[in-house]
Scaffold this motif. Structure first.
Motif, PDB file in Angstrom:
ATOM      1  N   LEU A 299      46.289  19.327  16.976  1.00  0.00           N
ATOM      2  CA  LEU A 299      47.634  19.763  17.345  1.00  0.00           C
ATOM      3  C   LEU A 299      48.223  18.723  18.288  1.00  0.00           C
ATOM      4  N   MET A 300      49.403  18.277  17.972  1.00  0.00           N
ATOM      5  CA  MET A 300      50.100  17.332  18.828  1.00  0.00           C
ATOM      6  C   MET A 300      51.588  17.486  18.613  1.00  0.00           C
ATOM      7  N   CYS A 301      52.356  16.811  19.415  1.00  0.00           N
ATOM      8  CA  CYS A 301      53.802  16.885  19.263  1.00  0.00           C
ATOM      9  C   CYS A 301      54.177  16.404  17.870  1.00  0.00           C
ATOM     10  N   LEU A 302      55.053  17.139  17.218  1.00  0.00           N
ATOM     11  CA  LEU A 302      55.499  16.788  15.872  1.00  0.00           C
ATOM     12  C   LEU A 302      56.757  15.925  15.905  1.00  0.00           C
ATOM     13  N   HIS A 303      57.241  15.599  17.088  1.00  0.00           N
ATOM     14  CA  HIS A 303      58.397  14.724  17.259  1.00  0.00           C
ATOM     15  C   HIS A 303      59.546  15.161  16.351  1.00  0.00           C
ATOM     16  N   CYS A 304      60.035  16.347  16.654  1.00  0.00           N
ATOM     17  CA  CYS A 304      61.122  16.954  15.880  1.00  0.00           C
ATOM     18  C   CYS A 304      62.334  16.029  15.841  1.00  0.00           C
ATOM     19  N   VAL A 305      63.057  16.054  14.736  1.00  0.00           N
ATOM     20  CA  VAL A 305      64.265  15.254  14.603  1.00  0.00           C
ATOM     21  C   VAL A 305      65.325  15.749  15.591  1.00  0.00           C
ATOM     22  N   ASN A 306      65.393  17.057  15.793  1.00  0.00           N
ATOM     23  CA  ASN A 306      66.329  17.654  16.745  1.00  0.00           C
ATOM     24  C   ASN A 306      65.522  18.559  17.685  1.00  0.00           C
ATOM     25  N   PRO A 307      64.775  17.971  18.636  1.00  0.00           N
ATOM     26  CA  PRO A 307      63.782  18.729  19.403  1.00  0.00           C
ATOM     27  C   PRO A 307      64.356  19.755  20.377  1.00  0.00           C
ATOM     28  N   ALA A 308      63.781  20.954  20.306  1.00  0.00           N
ATOM     29  CA  ALA A 308      64.192  22.040  21.208  1.00  0.00           C
ATOM     30  C   ALA A 308      63.900  21.694  22.660  1.00  0.00           C
ATOM     31  N   CYS A 309      62.799  20.969  22.905  1.00  0.00           N
ATOM     32  CA  CYS A 309      62.455  20.610  24.287  1.00  0.00           C
ATOM     33  C   CYS A 309      63.551  19.763  24.913  1.00  0.00           C
ATOM     34  N   ALA A 310      64.047  18.783  24.179  1.00  0.00           N
ATOM     35  CA  ALA A 310      65.101  17.907  24.703  1.00  0.00           C
ATOM     36  C   ALA A 310      66.431  18.657  24.823  1.00  0.00           C
ATOM     37  N   ARG A 311      66.723  19.516  23.845  1.00  0.00           N
ATOM     38  CA  ARG A 311      67.974  20.283  23.896  1.00  0.00           C
ATOM     39  C   ARG A 311      68.009  21.235  25.077  1.00  0.00           C
ATOM     40  N   SER A 312      66.837  21.738  25.488  1.00  0.00           N
ATOM     41  CA  SER A 312      66.805  22.729  26.563  1.00  0.00           C
ATOM     42  C   SER A 312      66.770  22.108  27.957  1.00  0.00           C
ATOM     43  N   CYS A 313      66.621  20.806  28.051  1.00  0.00           N
ATOM     44  CA  CYS A 313      66.479  20.147  29.350  1.00  0.00           C
ATOM     45  C   CYS A 313      67.837  19.939  30.016  1.00  0.00           C
ATOM     46  N   PRO A 314      68.103  20.632  31.136  1.00  0.00           N
ATOM     47  CA  PRO A 314      69.408  20.489  31.787  1.00  0.00           C
ATOM     48  C   PRO A 314      69.591  19.133  32.468  1.00  0.00           C
ATOM     49  N   ALA A 315      68.491  18.433  32.747  1.00  0.00           N
ATOM     50  CA  ALA A 315      68.567  17.139  33.430  1.00  0.00           C
ATOM     51  C   ALA A 315      68.523  15.961  32.466  1.00  0.00           C
ATOM     52  N   GLN A 316      68.439  16.230  31.163  1.00  0.00           N
ATOM     53  CA  GLN A 316      68.318  15.195  30.134  1.00  0.00           C
ATOM     54  C   GLN A 316      67.169  14.237  30.447  1.00  0.00           C
ATOM     55  N   ALA A 317      66.038  14.809  30.844  1.00  0.00           N
ATOM     56  CA  ALA A 317      64.869  14.018  31.225  1.00  0.00           C
ATOM     57  C   ALA A 317      64.019  13.618  30.019  1.00  0.00           C
ATOM     58  N   ILE A 318      64.228  14.262  28.869  1.00  0.00           N
ATOM     59  CA  ILE A 318      63.427  13.982  27.677  1.00  0.00           C
ATOM     60  C   ILE A 318      64.238  13.092  26.744  1.00  0.00           C
ATOM     61  N   GLN A 319      63.759  11.880  26.557  1.00  0.00           N
ATOM     62  CA  GLN A 319      64.455  10.886  25.746  1.00  0.00           C
ATOM     63  C   GLN A 319      63.875  10.845  24.336  1.00  0.00           C
ATOM     64  N   ILE A 320      64.714  10.486  23.375  1.00  0.00           N
ATOM     65  CA  ILE A 320      64.292  10.317  21.987  1.00  0.00           C
ATOM     66  C   ILE A 320      64.568   8.866  21.619  1.00  0.00           C
ATOM     67  N   THR A 321      63.539   8.163  21.153  1.00  0.00           N
ATOM     68  CA  THR A 321      63.697   6.754  20.820  1.00  0.00           C
ATOM     69  C   THR A 321      64.374   6.587  19.463  1.00  0.00           C
ATOM     70  N   GLU A 322      64.814   5.371  19.163  1.00  0.00           N
ATOM     71  CA  GLU A 322      65.423   5.078  17.864  1.00  0.00           C
ATOM     72  C   GLU A 322      64.458   5.354  16.726  1.00  0.00           C
ATOM     73  N   GLU A 323      63.159   5.160  16.987  1.00  0.00           N
ATOM     74  CA  GLU A 323      62.139   5.384  15.968  1.00  0.00           C
ATOM     75  C   GLU A 323      61.815   6.859  15.766  1.00  0.00           C
ATOM     76  N   GLY A 324      62.335   7.725  16.630  1.00  0.00           N
ATOM     77  CA  GLY A 324      62.115   9.159  16.485  1.00  0.00           C
ATOM     78  C   GLY A 324      61.051   9.738  17.387  1.00  0.00           C
ATOM     79  N   ALA A 325      60.455   8.934  18.257  1.00  0.00           N
ATOM     80  CA  ALA A 325      59.453   9.452  19.190  1.00  0.00           C
ATOM     81  C   ALA A 325      60.159  10.230  20.300  1.00  0.00           C
ATOM     82  N   VAL A 326      59.674  11.428  20.561  1.00  0.00           N
ATOM     83  CA  VAL A 326      60.202  12.258  21.643  1.00  0.00           C
ATOM     84  C   VAL A 326      59.276  12.023  22.830  1.00  0.00           C
ATOM     85  N   LEU A 327      59.810  11.446  23.896  1.00  0.00           N
ATOM     86  CA  LEU A 327      58.985  11.027  25.026  1.00  0.00           C
ATOM     87  C   LEU A 327      58.792  12.139  26.055  1.00  0.00           C
ATOM     88  N   SER A 328      57.771  11.971  26.897  1.00  0.00           N
ATOM     89  CA  SER A 328      57.561  12.893  28.013  1.00  0.00           C
ATOM     90  C   SER A 328      58.746  12.789  28.962  1.00  0.00           C
TER      91      SER A 328
END
Length: 187
Positions: free
Chosen positions: A50-79
């Protein structure tokens, strides 16, 4: 050339090499960011990674009020970025797969970042580079197309309603276990 992490779940033997390798990836602070799940330990030895599936439209990033979760051009969702994370833990609640973890001492969310320091250079993530059974593979678009033709590739959905899943497409591709495909796999 875009590459994907490909998971062939029924190959997993539970060796946990991926976990050991994950702790050695740069910037992981010797912390596992993926998991091996014992499906039903009292009945079977079946395990799945089990690992992060790097969603195309990740709920974790959408829910972050501080925009602390970045998504790279390659689609990696970062810590979460240390300088932006406010420790609200919205991301840990929003992820339908339960992947992000929260470090209370550092007041920071961490998760699989697809070993971005490696994958941006075309080097496979640590977990895929050590997997002895090819459960975790770093594949090109062409290799992925060949696997799609050979296997029924599944989509993780966080809902029992197939027409309205909570999350849609993921950048990590998954081969469903052979039993669900009606095939017996020979190793």
């Amino acid at each position: 050339m875009k590459q994907h992490l490909y998971i062939e779940m029924d190959n997993c033997i539970g060796c946990r090499s991926c976990l050991a390798a994950c702790t050695q990836c740069g910037g992981h602070d010797e912390r596992n960011r993926n998991y091996v799940y014992d499906v039903n330990p009292l009945v079977t030895r079946q395990t799945i990674p089990l690992m992060c599936l790097h969603c195309v439209n990740p709920a974790c990033a959408r829910s972050c009020p501080a925009q602390a979760i970045q998504i790279t051009e390659e689609g990696a969702v970062l810590s979460a970025l240390v300088e932006k994370c406010i420790g609200c833990q919205n991301c840990t609640i929003a992820c339908p797969y339960g992947i992000p973890k929260f470090d209370e001492e550092q007041n920071l969310m961490y998760k699989c970042d697809l070993c971005y320091d490696r994958t941006q250079e075309g080097i496979p993530p640590m977990c895929a580079s050590v997997c002895p059974t090819n459960t975790l593979q770093w594949v090109t678009e062409e290799e992925l197309a060949a696997k799609k033709a050979q296997h029924k590739l599944g989509k993780w959905t966080a809902s029992h309603q197939p027409f309205e899943p909570l999350e849609g497409e993921t950048n990590v591709k998954i081969s469903l276990p052979g039993i669900l495909q009606g095939k017996q796999k020979l190793f």
